[in-house]
Motif scaffolding. Structure first.
Motif, short mmCIF file in Angstrom:
data_model
loop_
_atom_site.label_atom_id
_atom_site.label_comp_id
_atom_site.label_asym_id
_atom_site.label_seq_id
_atom_site.Cartn_x
_atom_site.Cartn_y
_atom_site.Cartn_z
N VAL A 283 7.58 -5.68 6.38
CA VAL A 283 7.68 -4.75 7.69
C VAL A 283 6.55 -4.56 8.31
CG1 VAL A 283 8.69 -2.94 8.76
CG2 VAL A 283 9.64 -3.41 6.81
N VAL A 284 6.18 -5.23 9.55
CA VAL A 284 5.03 -5.00 10.28
C VAL A 284 5.29 -4.46 11.93
CG1 VAL A 284 3.60 -6.80 8.99
CG2 VAL A 284 4.84 -7.54 10.97
N GLY A 285 4.50 -3.74 12.45
CA GLY A 285 4.82 -3.22 13.56
C GLY A 285 3.62 -3.32 14.63
N ALA B 219 4.19 1.10 4.57
CA ALA B 219 4.00 1.46 3.38
C ALA B 219 5.17 0.70 2.40
CB ALA B 219 4.23 2.72 3.30
N HIS B 220 4.66 0.50 1.15
CA HIS B 220 5.44 -0.32 -0.03
C HIS B 220 5.97 -1.57 0.49
CE1 HIS B 220 4.90 3.61 -1.66
NE2 HIS B 220 5.59 4.05 -0.68
N PHE C 203 0.81 -1.18 0.00
CA PHE C 203 -0.07 -0.14 -0.02
C PHE C 203 0.90 1.17 -0.07
CE2 PHE C 203 -2.27 -3.38 2.33
CZ PHE C 203 -3.44 -3.43 1.52
N SER C 204 0.26 2.48 -0.35
CA SER C 204 1.18 3.51 -0.59
C SER C 204 1.40 4.21 0.92
CB SER C 204 0.58 4.54 -1.37
OG SER C 204 -0.76 5.04 -1.05
N THR C 205 0.53 3.86 1.87
CA THR C 205 0.65 4.44 3.38
C THR C 205 0.68 3.13 4.35
OG1 THR C 205 -1.56 4.62 3.62
CG2 THR C 205 -0.73 6.52 2.79
#
Length: 174
Positions: free
Chosen positions: A107-109, A152-153, A56-58
Motif C-alpha cells: 500500500v502506497v499513497g 506500515a507493515h 516498516f513499523s510506521t
C-alpha cells in the motif's frame, strides 16, 4: 548647490542605465524560459540492486533515488520529498510494484503536507506480482511538500527495472 544637483543628475542617469540593463536581462530570461517557470521531475525507487523495501513499523516516505530529471530542483532524492517553489496547479503520478507470493500486502499513497491524497493497494495471495499506479492534479502553495508514503507493515519490490516511479510537473502558475 550646483555641484550637488549635477551629482544627483549623474546618479539618476547611472540608475536609469542600470534599470534599462536589468529590464533587458529580465526580458532575455523570459524569452529563454518562455516567461513561465519550469518545474518537472521523474525518479525511480532504486538506483542499484534489488529486493524489498519495507515492511516498516510506521508509515515511511519512499526515497526515489534514481532521478531521471529534476528541472527546477524541487525534488530531493535524499528525503523523497518534492517541495513546491512555484505556486500553481501540479500533476503527479506514481507506480507501485511488488512480488506478492507471500505477505505482506503493498500500500502506497501520495501525501500532501502529511495528508493522503490518493493511494494504490496490492493484496498478497492472489497473483505472483502486483502493479498499480495512480495520478492526481492538485493546487499547491509555495512550501507545500508532496511525497509517496509506504504504509506500515507493507512492502514494495524493485530489481533495477524501475517498476516503482514518482513523477510530477507544474501545469500552470496561479
Amino acid at each position: 548647490m550646483g555641484k550637488k544637483v549635477a551629482n544627483m543628475a549623474e546618479q539618476i542617469t547611472l540608475l536609469e542605465a542600470k534599470l534599462q540593463n536589468t529590464e533587458k536581462d529580465a526580458q532575455e530570461l523570459r524569452s529563454l524560459i518562455g516567461g513561465t517557470p519550469r518545474v518537472a521531475f521523474s525518479a525511480a525507487l532504486r538506483d542499484s540492486g534489488s529486493g524489498d523495501i519495507g515492511p516498516f513499523s510506521t508509515n515511511t516516505p519512499l526515497k526515489y533515488k534514481n532521478v531521471f530529471s529534476n528541472t527546477g530542483n524541487s525534488y530531493n532524492n535524499s528525503t523523497g520529498i518534492f517541495t513546491v517553489m512555484v505556486k500553481g496547479m501540479y500533476f503527479f503520478r506514481f507506480s507501485m510494484f511488488n512480488i506478492l507470493a507471500s505477505a505482506p500486502n503493498s500500500v502506497v499513497g501520495l501525501m500532501k503536507n502529511g495528508e493522503r491524497q490518493i493511494s494504490v493497494w496490492g493484496r498478497s495471495g492472489f497473483n505472483a506480482n502486483v502493479m498499480g499506479s495512480n495520478a492526481v492534479v492538485i493546487p499547491l502553495e509555495v512550501g507545500d511538500n508532496v511525497y509517496i508514503e509506504l504504509y506500515a507493515h507493507t512492502k514494495v519490490y524493485d530489481n533495477g527495472m524501475n517498476y516503482n516511479t514518482f513523477s510530477g510537473f507544474l501545469l500552470f502558475t496561479m
